[in-house]
Design a protein around this motif. Structure first.
Motif, PDB file in Angstrom:
ATOM      1  N   ALA A  40       0.831  -1.206   0.000  1.00  0.00           N
ATOM      2  CA  ALA A  40       0.000   0.000   0.000  1.00  0.00           C
ATOM      3  C   ALA A  40       0.864   1.253   0.000  1.00  0.00           C
ATOM      4  CB  ALA A  40      -0.931   0.004   1.216  1.00  0.00           C
ATOM      5  N   GLN A  41       1.923   1.232   0.772  1.00  0.00           N
ATOM      6  CA  GLN A  41       2.799   2.393   0.828  1.00  0.00           C
ATOM      7  C   GLN A  41       3.526   2.600  -0.492  1.00  0.00           C
ATOM      8  OE1 GLN A  41       5.861   2.157   3.802  1.00  0.00           O
ATOM      9  NE2 GLN A  41       5.938   4.372   4.030  1.00  0.00           N
ATOM     10  N   ASN A  42       3.977   1.514  -1.131  1.00  0.00           N
ATOM     11  CA  ASN A  42       4.671   1.640  -2.409  1.00  0.00           C
ATOM     12  C   ASN A  42       3.744   2.104  -3.516  1.00  0.00           C
ATOM     13  OD1 ASN A  42       7.098   0.855  -1.320  1.00  0.00           O
ATOM     14  ND2 ASN A  42       6.821  -1.299  -1.851  1.00  0.00           N
ATOM     15  N   LEU A  43       2.495   1.659  -3.517  1.00  0.00           N
ATOM     16  CA  LEU A  43       1.562   2.021  -4.581  1.00  0.00           C
ATOM     17  C   LEU A  43       0.922   3.382  -4.364  1.00  0.00           C
ATOM     18  CD1 LEU A  43       0.085   1.082  -7.171  1.00  0.00           C
ATOM     19  CD2 LEU A  43      -1.724   0.213  -5.665  1.00  0.00           C
ATOM     20  N   LEU A  44       0.492   3.656  -3.131  1.00  0.00           N
ATOM     21  CA  LEU A  44      -0.304   4.845  -2.851  1.00  0.00           C
ATOM     22  C   LEU A  44       0.444   5.952  -2.118  1.00  0.00           C
ATOM     23  CD1 LEU A  44      -3.446   2.927  -1.575  1.00  0.00           C
ATOM     24  CD2 LEU A  44      -3.048   3.786  -3.891  1.00  0.00           C
ATOM     25  N   GLY A  45       1.605   5.665  -1.590  1.00  0.00           N
ATOM     26  CA  GLY A  45       2.329   6.639  -0.786  1.00  0.00           C
ATOM     27  C   GLY A  45       1.843   6.611   0.652  1.00  0.00           C
ATOM     28  N   ASP A  46       2.457   7.433   1.484  1.00  0.00           N
ATOM     29  CA  ASP A  46       2.104   7.449   2.909  1.00  0.00           C
ATOM     30  C   ASP A  46       0.675   7.923   3.141  1.00  0.00           C
ATOM     31  OD1 ASP A  46       4.571   6.491   3.657  1.00  0.00           O
ATOM     32  OD2 ASP A  46       5.427   8.494   3.964  1.00  0.00           O
ATOM     33  N   ALA A  47       0.308   9.036   2.513  1.00  0.00           N
ATOM     34  CA  ALA A  47      -1.037   9.593   2.718  1.00  0.00           C
ATOM     35  C   ALA A  47      -2.108   8.652   2.165  1.00  0.00           C
ATOM     36  CB  ALA A  47      -1.144  10.961   2.063  1.00  0.00           C
ATOM     37  N   GLY A  48      -1.866   8.093   0.999  1.00  0.00           N
ATOM     38  CA  GLY A  48      -2.840   7.185   0.391  1.00  0.00           C
ATOM     39  C   GLY A  48      -3.021   5.904   1.178  1.00  0.00           C
ATOM     40  N   SER A  49      -1.917   5.355   1.690  1.00  0.00           N
ATOM     41  CA  SER A  49      -2.038   4.127   2.477  1.00  0.00           C
ATOM     42  C   SER A  49      -2.745   4.405   3.802  1.00  0.00           C
ATOM     43  CB  SER A  49      -0.672   3.492   2.719  1.00  0.00           C
ATOM     44  OG  SER A  49       0.138   4.314   3.519  1.00  0.00           O
ATOM     45  N   ILE A  69      -9.656 -12.051   5.700  1.00  0.00           N
ATOM     46  CA  ILE A  69     -10.582 -10.938   5.545  1.00  0.00           C
ATOM     47  C   ILE A  69      -9.785  -9.680   5.831  1.00  0.00           C
ATOM     48  CG2 ILE A  69     -12.633  -9.804   6.429  1.00  0.00           C
ATOM     49  CD1 ILE A  69     -13.800 -12.520   7.026  1.00  0.00           C
ATOM     50  N   VAL A  70      -9.750  -8.774   4.859  1.00  0.00           N
ATOM     51  CA  VAL A  70      -8.989  -7.537   4.954  1.00  0.00           C
ATOM     52  C   VAL A  70      -9.976  -6.379   5.076  1.00  0.00           C
ATOM     53  CG1 VAL A  70      -7.343  -6.042   3.785  1.00  0.00           C
ATOM     54  CG2 VAL A  70      -7.107  -8.517   3.608  1.00  0.00           C
ATOM     55  N   ARG A  71      -9.775  -5.541   6.082  1.00  0.00           N
ATOM     56  CA  ARG A  71     -10.653  -4.404   6.328  1.00  0.00           C
ATOM     57  C   ARG A  71     -10.089  -3.154   5.673  1.00  0.00           C
ATOM     58  NH1 ARG A  71     -11.040  -2.004  12.258  1.00  0.00           N
ATOM     59  NH2 ARG A  71      -9.133  -1.060  11.506  1.00  0.00           N
ATOM     60  N   THR A  72     -10.975  -2.361   5.068  1.00  0.00           N
ATOM     61  CA  THR A  72     -10.599  -1.077   4.490  1.00  0.00           C
ATOM     62  C   THR A  72     -11.724  -0.077   4.744  1.00  0.00           C
ATOM     63  OG1 THR A  72      -9.804   0.035   2.497  1.00  0.00           O
ATOM     64  CG2 THR A  72     -11.544  -1.590   2.200  1.00  0.00           C
ATOM     65  N   ARG A  73     -11.440   1.188   4.563  1.00  0.00           N
ATOM     66  CA  ARG A  73     -12.467   2.212   4.748  1.00  0.00           C
ATOM     67  C   ARG A  73     -13.490   2.159   3.620  1.00  0.00           C
ATOM     68  NH1 ARG A  73     -10.691   6.074   8.590  1.00  0.00           N
ATOM     69  NH2 ARG A  73      -8.452   5.919   8.951  1.00  0.00           N
ATOM     70  N   SER A  77     -12.456   0.563  -1.463  1.00  0.00           N
ATOM     71  CA  SER A  77     -12.286  -0.844  -1.802  1.00  0.00           C
ATOM     72  C   SER A  77     -11.596  -1.030  -3.157  1.00  0.00           C
ATOM     73  CB  SER A  77     -13.625  -1.577  -1.781  1.00  0.00           C
ATOM     74  OG  SER A  77     -14.539  -0.975  -2.654  1.00  0.00           O
ATOM     75  N   ASP A  78     -11.774  -0.105  -4.097  1.00  0.00           N
ATOM     76  CA  ASP A  78     -11.070  -0.210  -5.383  1.00  0.00           C
ATOM     77  C   ASP A  78      -9.564  -0.063  -5.207  1.00  0.00           C
ATOM     78  OD1 ASP A  78     -13.380  -0.653  -6.792  1.00  0.00           O
ATOM     79  OD2 ASP A  78     -13.657   1.461  -7.333  1.00  0.00           O
ATOM     80  N   ARG A  79      -9.152   0.901  -4.399  1.00  0.00           N
ATOM     81  CA  ARG A  79      -7.719   1.073  -4.153  1.00  0.00           C
ATOM     82  C   ARG A  79      -7.165  -0.086  -3.331  1.00  0.00           C
ATOM     83  NH1 ARG A  79      -5.772   7.065  -3.015  1.00  0.00           N
ATOM     84  NH2 ARG A  79      -6.718   6.765  -0.982  1.00  0.00           N
TER      85      ARG A  79
END
Length: 158
Positions: A40-49, A69-73, A77-79
């Motif tokens: 997540a950090q490599n793809l989206l950066g610190d703020a995005g992750s 099961i992975v939780r996200t905001r 879910s697309d990211r």
């Protein structure tokens, strides 16, 4: 301290993830979580992750894979799927991930998309490359042991 009212609480989405690995690979929950954060950090950066906020809620390992099961905001879910698509290995072992579905609760995610653990493995002897070798079968997929590694094959290849 009082709880926040329901309309102010954070909303979550739960992704059912199934994974396949080689039969001799061992993947643990902590390693999967760490590699998920790094991806997540490599793809989206610190703020995005930080916005996606991925965390492993449930983790069940099997003979040649795992389910999680992975939780996200909510709304991310697309990211989160994109991050999971970037993950190709955990702790040096190659991993093939698939998102089975997305749900609004952990219970619904388990009931709809989880099969009760990764499928079992049967060991057998097969003829491969003109020699008899040991193989581990999962449905239509066959992992043939060649020297110290595995070769992926289908039942028609043997």
């Amino acid at each position: 301290m009082k709880h926040l009212p329901k309309y102010l609480r954070q909303r979550w989405r739960y992704l059912a993830v199934t994974a396949e690995t080689w039969p001799d690979a061992t993947v643990e929950r902590g390693e999967f979580q760490r590699h998920l954060w790094y991806a997540a950090q490599n793809l989206l950066g610190d703020a995005g992750s930080a916005e996606v906020d991925l965390s492993v809620v449930r983790f069940e390992t099997g003979a040649a894979g795992f389910e999680a099961i992975v939780r996200t905001r909510r709304g991310e879910s697309d990211r989160a799927r994109a991050v999971l698509a970037c993950l190709d290995g955990v702790a040096g072992d190659p991993v093939g991930l698939r998102v089975a579905g997305v749900s609004g609760t952990v219970r619904a995610c388990e009931e709809k998309y989880m099969r009760g653990g990764p499928e079992g493995i049967e060991q057998s002897h097969v003829a491969f490359e003109g020699r008899e070798r040991t193989a581990e079968t999962r449905g239509e997929r066959v992992d043939v042991r060649v020297d110290d590694a595995f070769v992926g094959a289908a039942t028609l290849d043997i």
